[in-house]
Design a protein around this motif. Structure first.
Motif, PDB file in Angstrom:
ATOM      1  N   ASN A  46      11.707  -5.212   1.130  1.00 13.17           N
ATOM      2  CA  ASN A  46      11.259  -3.888   1.548  1.00 13.17           C
ATOM      3  C   ASN A  46      11.930  -2.777   0.744  1.00 13.17           C
ATOM      4  OD1 ASN A  46       9.457  -4.905   3.388  1.00 13.17           O
ATOM      5  ND2 ASN A  46      10.686  -4.449   5.207  1.00 13.17           N
ATOM      6  N   VAL A  47      13.179  -2.993   0.348  1.00 10.42           N
ATOM      7  CA  VAL A  47      13.849  -2.020  -0.521  1.00 10.42           C
ATOM      8  C   VAL A  47      13.092  -1.876  -1.836  1.00 10.42           C
ATOM      9  CG1 VAL A  47      15.905  -1.608  -1.939  1.00 10.42           C
ATOM     10  CG2 VAL A  47      16.165  -2.213   0.470  1.00 10.42           C
ATOM     11  N   VAL A  48      12.757  -2.999  -2.473  1.00 15.33           N
ATOM     12  CA  VAL A  48      12.081  -2.902  -3.774  1.00 15.33           C
ATOM     13  C   VAL A  48      10.649  -2.403  -3.611  1.00 15.33           C
ATOM     14  CG1 VAL A  48      13.567  -4.661  -4.802  1.00 15.33           C
ATOM     15  CG2 VAL A  48      11.373  -5.339  -3.843  1.00 15.33           C
ATOM     16  N   ALA A  49      10.019  -2.691  -2.469  1.00 16.79           N
ATOM     17  CA  ALA A  49       8.674  -2.163  -2.229  1.00 16.79           C
ATOM     18  C   ALA A  49       8.706  -0.641  -2.134  1.00 16.79           C
ATOM     19  CB  ALA A  49       8.096  -2.769  -0.953  1.00 16.79           C
ATOM     20  N   ALA A  50       9.710  -0.091  -1.453  1.00 18.41           N
ATOM     21  CA  ALA A  50       9.829   1.362  -1.343  1.00 18.41           C
ATOM     22  C   ALA A  50      10.168   1.986  -2.693  1.00 18.41           C
ATOM     23  CB  ALA A  50      10.896   1.712  -0.306  1.00 18.41           C
ATOM     24  N   LEU A  51      11.081   1.372  -3.432  1.00 23.75           N
ATOM     25  CA  LEU A  51      11.404   1.873  -4.765  1.00 23.75           C
ATOM     26  C   LEU A  51      10.166   1.895  -5.654  1.00 23.75           C
ATOM     27  CD1 LEU A  51      14.800   0.051  -5.425  1.00 23.75           C
ATOM     28  CD2 LEU A  51      14.479   2.524  -5.211  1.00 23.75           C
TER      29      LEU A  51
ATOM     30  N   ALA B 297       0.826  -1.202   0.000  1.00 29.06           N
ATOM     31  CA  ALA B 297       0.000   0.000   0.000  1.00 29.06           C
ATOM     32  C   ALA B 297       0.864   1.256   0.000  1.00 29.06           C
ATOM     33  CB  ALA B 297      -0.910  -0.003   1.232  1.00 29.06           C
ATOM     34  N   MET B 298       0.372   2.290  -0.644  1.00 28.26           N
ATOM     35  CA  MET B 298       1.090   3.556  -0.726  1.00 28.26           C
ATOM     36  C   MET B 298       1.054   4.283   0.614  1.00 28.26           C
ATOM     37  SD  MET B 298       2.253   3.925  -3.858  1.00 28.26           S
ATOM     38  CE  MET B 298       2.509   5.700  -4.085  1.00 28.26           C
ATOM     39  N   SER B 299       2.150   4.955   0.930  1.00 29.27           N
ATOM     40  CA  SER B 299       2.190   5.839   2.092  1.00 29.27           C
ATOM     41  C   SER B 299       3.270   6.882   1.844  1.00 29.27           C
ATOM     42  CB  SER B 299       2.512   5.078   3.382  1.00 29.27           C
ATOM     43  OG  SER B 299       3.864   4.664   3.404  1.00 29.27           O
ATOM     44  N   ALA B 300       3.116   8.037   2.464  1.00 28.88           N
ATOM     45  CA  ALA B 300       4.115   9.092   2.305  1.00 28.88           C
ATOM     46  C   ALA B 300       5.475   8.643   2.806  1.00 28.88           C
ATOM     47  CB  ALA B 300       3.650  10.347   3.049  1.00 28.88           C
ATOM     48  N   ALA B 301       5.501   7.891   3.903  1.00 26.37           N
ATOM     49  CA  ALA B 301       6.773   7.427   4.462  1.00 26.37           C
ATOM     50  C   ALA B 301       7.472   6.480   3.501  1.00 26.37           C
ATOM     51  CB  ALA B 301       6.528   6.741   5.804  1.00 26.37           C
ATOM     52  N   LYS B 302       6.689   5.612   2.851  1.00 26.47           N
ATOM     53  CA  LYS B 302       7.290   4.650   1.918  1.00 26.47           C
ATOM     54  C   LYS B 302       7.813   5.365   0.679  1.00 26.47           C
ATOM     55  CE  LYS B 302       5.086   0.795   1.902  1.00 26.47           C
ATOM     56  NZ  LYS B 302       4.015  -0.189   1.600  1.00 26.47           N
ATOM     57  N   VAL B 303       7.062   6.334   0.179  1.00 25.31           N
ATOM     58  CA  VAL B 303       7.497   7.086  -0.995  1.00 25.31           C
ATOM     59  C   VAL B 303       8.763   7.870  -0.681  1.00 25.31           C
ATOM     60  CG1 VAL B 303       6.888   8.996  -2.536  1.00 25.31           C
ATOM     61  CG2 VAL B 303       5.210   7.202  -2.033  1.00 25.31           C
ATOM     62  N   GLU B 304       8.808   8.506   0.485  1.00 24.87           N
ATOM     63  CA  GLU B 304      10.001   9.263   0.883  1.00 24.87           C
ATOM     64  C   GLU B 304      11.220   8.353   0.953  1.00 24.87           C
ATOM     65  OE1 GLU B 304      11.584  12.048   4.614  1.00 24.87           O
ATOM     66  OE2 GLU B 304       9.721  10.922   4.778  1.00 24.87           O
ATOM     67  N   LEU B 305      11.051   7.179   1.535  1.00 22.55           N
ATOM     68  CA  LEU B 305      12.148   6.223   1.620  1.00 22.55           C
ATOM     69  C   LEU B 305      12.566   5.769   0.221  1.00 22.55           C
ATOM     70  CD1 LEU B 305      14.050   4.200   3.011  1.00 22.55           C
ATOM     71  CD2 LEU B 305      12.061   2.686   3.303  1.00 22.55           C
ATOM     72  N   GLY B 306      11.601   5.433  -0.628  1.00 21.99           N
ATOM     73  CA  GLY B 306      11.922   4.992  -1.977  1.00 21.99           C
ATOM     74  C   GLY B 306      12.650   6.040  -2.780  1.00 21.99           C
ATOM     75  N   ARG B 307      12.287   7.288  -2.564  1.00 14.62           N
ATOM     76  CA  ARG B 307      12.966   8.377  -3.269  1.00 14.62           C
ATOM     77  C   ARG B 307      14.438   8.429  -2.886  1.00 14.62           C
ATOM     78  NH1 ARG B 307      11.790  14.730  -2.011  1.00 14.62           N
ATOM     79  NH2 ARG B 307      13.365  15.653  -3.399  1.00 14.62           N
ATOM     80  N   ARG B 308      14.750   8.306  -1.611  1.00 13.90           N
ATOM     81  CA  ARG B 308      16.158   8.339  -1.210  1.00 13.90           C
ATOM     82  C   ARG B 308      16.906   7.123  -1.747  1.00 13.90           C
ATOM     83  NH1 ARG B 308      19.070   8.117   4.766  1.00 13.90           N
ATOM     84  NH2 ARG B 308      21.182   8.325   3.920  1.00 13.90           N
ATOM     85  N   LEU B 309      16.277   5.950  -1.682  1.00 16.88           N
ATOM     86  CA  LEU B 309      16.923   4.741  -2.187  1.00 16.88           C
ATOM     87  C   LEU B 309      17.185   4.838  -3.689  1.00 16.88           C
ATOM     88  CD1 LEU B 309      14.815   2.078  -0.268  1.00 16.88           C
ATOM     89  CD2 LEU B 309      17.268   2.487   0.044  1.00 16.88           C
ATOM     90  N   PHE B 310      16.287   5.459  -4.421  1.00 24.56           N
ATOM     91  CA  PHE B 310      16.422   5.589  -5.867  1.00 24.56           C
ATOM     92  C   PHE B 310      17.706   6.325  -6.239  1.00 24.56           C
ATOM     93  CE2 PHE B 310      15.483   7.644  -9.967  1.00 24.56           C
ATOM     94  CZ  PHE B 310      14.935   6.591 -10.695  1.00 24.56           C
ATOM     95  N   TYR B 311      18.127   7.237  -5.389  1.00 22.34           N
ATOM     96  CA  TYR B 311      19.304   8.057  -5.672  1.00 22.34           C
ATOM     97  C   TYR B 311      20.556   7.583  -4.919  1.00 22.34           C
ATOM     98  CZ  TYR B 311      16.363  11.420  -8.124  1.00 22.34           C
ATOM     99  OH  TYR B 311      15.507  12.023  -9.035  1.00 22.34           O
TER     100      TYR B 311
END
Length: 324
Positions: free
Chosen positions: A167-172, A38-52
């Motif tokens: 969890n890494v790929v879920a956040a990404l 499920a989408m959440s702001a915390a997950k999106v924020e984490l995925g954004r940092r991991l992406f870079y």
């Protein structure tokens, strides 16, 4: 049994829990989201940092953003980019605009039907080697756990708080679902603003519809997500047959989306088309030079400047209140 029911209830809540609002001005229905991510702001924020973060590669030289640059519509600027250790690249990195809606996510792997599955290919894949983390999953977790900010971020994003590859790929995947492009001149034209496209672009749009382009580059995301063969298969890349084993799939590749296509070059699955004119001429359609010029003008009308400069998609400057 009571514990099983409780676990099932938690999963159901996670799948339908409110707290994430999709933008309302895109003209698209909300994209599908897996029930277990499920989408959440915390997950999106984490995925954004991991992406870079280049710590996701074995030697710390490649991040997801190395091959998917925002200024290029989250595509690359080279034909194929080598992986870690200078392993030769195989295919051109596609743009990531609106990938949340696409049912197939790579050029020639019908199994990559979700962003969670697809993220494993650059992380752990060996044909070709990209980020080179196959067999180094524990090392990836160790690196991220060494950062107190990551520990807090994973705890906010996931009920189990664990720093793991799933969890890494879920956040990404959650972050990539926010890569929404819906403000190109063509989008405004579709919403009724006839002046959003120039005269040559409107002629190109007409040709796009009448010359057969839109039969494969279909719908609001400008792809049918199906596999097609254009020209003779290159011996260096057999395409879909590598996954299916069916000879009729030799040389077939998924239709790329044309969103932001003017800034995602070079083009073609192997990056060998160095101009939009070249890419158009490779299609089995006979077009006069003036028609090709009009189509190129139209394709420039698919560039979403808001998308390529959106700070919410850019490399974060801070994490946990500290500068990165």
């Amino acid at each position: 049994m009571r514990r099983l029911w409780a676990a099932a209830a938690l999963l159901l809540v996670a799948a339908v829990a409110p707290g994430w609002q999709w933008p309302q001005d895109t003209g698209f229905d909300p994209p599908p989201v897996p029930a277990d991510n499920a989408m959440s702001a915390a997950k999106v924020e984490l995925g954004r940092r991991l992406f870079y973060d280049a710590d996701l590669s074995s030697d710390g030289t490649l991040a997801c953003s190395s091959c998917h640059e925002q200024r290029h519509g989250f595509a690359d600027s080279v034909a194929t980019r080598p992986g870690v250790g200078d392993h030769a690249g195989k295919r051109n990195a596609p743009g990531l605009a609106n990938v949340a809606w696409l049912p197939r996510l790579t050029y020639a792997d019908p199994g990559a039907t979700s962003l969670e599955i697809q993220a494993l290919t650059p992380l752990l894949g060996e044909n070709p080697v990209e980020m080179g983390m196959k067999g180094r999953e524990a090392e990836l977790a160790r690196r991220l756990k060494a950062d107190a900010c990551y520990r807090r971020s994973f705890a906010r994003a996931f009920p189990d708080s664990r720093i793991t590859v799933p969890n890494v790929v879920a956040a990404l995947a959650a972050f990539q679902r926010t890569m929404i492009s819906s403000d190109a001149p063509y989008d405004r034209f579709r919403r009724g603003d006839a002046a959003a496209l120039t005269g040559p672009q409107r002629e190109g749009e007409r040709l796009f519809r009448t010359s057969g382009c839109s039969s494969c580059h279909a719908g609001p995301h400008l792809t049918d997500a199906a596999y097609h063969r254009l020209g003779d298969p290159a011996p260096s890349d057999a395409g879909l047959v590598e996954q299916t084993g069916l000879e009729e799939d030799r040389g077939r590749f998924r239709t790329p989306s044309l969103r932001n296509v003017a800034i995602t070059g070079p083009w073609w699955h192997d990056g060998t088309a160095t101009s939009l004119e070249d890419a158009i001429r490779r299609h089995p359609v006979s077009l006069a030079d003036r028609d090709i010029a009009a189509l190129v003008a139209f394709l420039h009308g698919l560039t979403d400047e808001r998308f390529r400069t959106d700070p919410r998609l850019a490399r974060p400057d801070t994490a946990c209140g500290k500068r990165l």
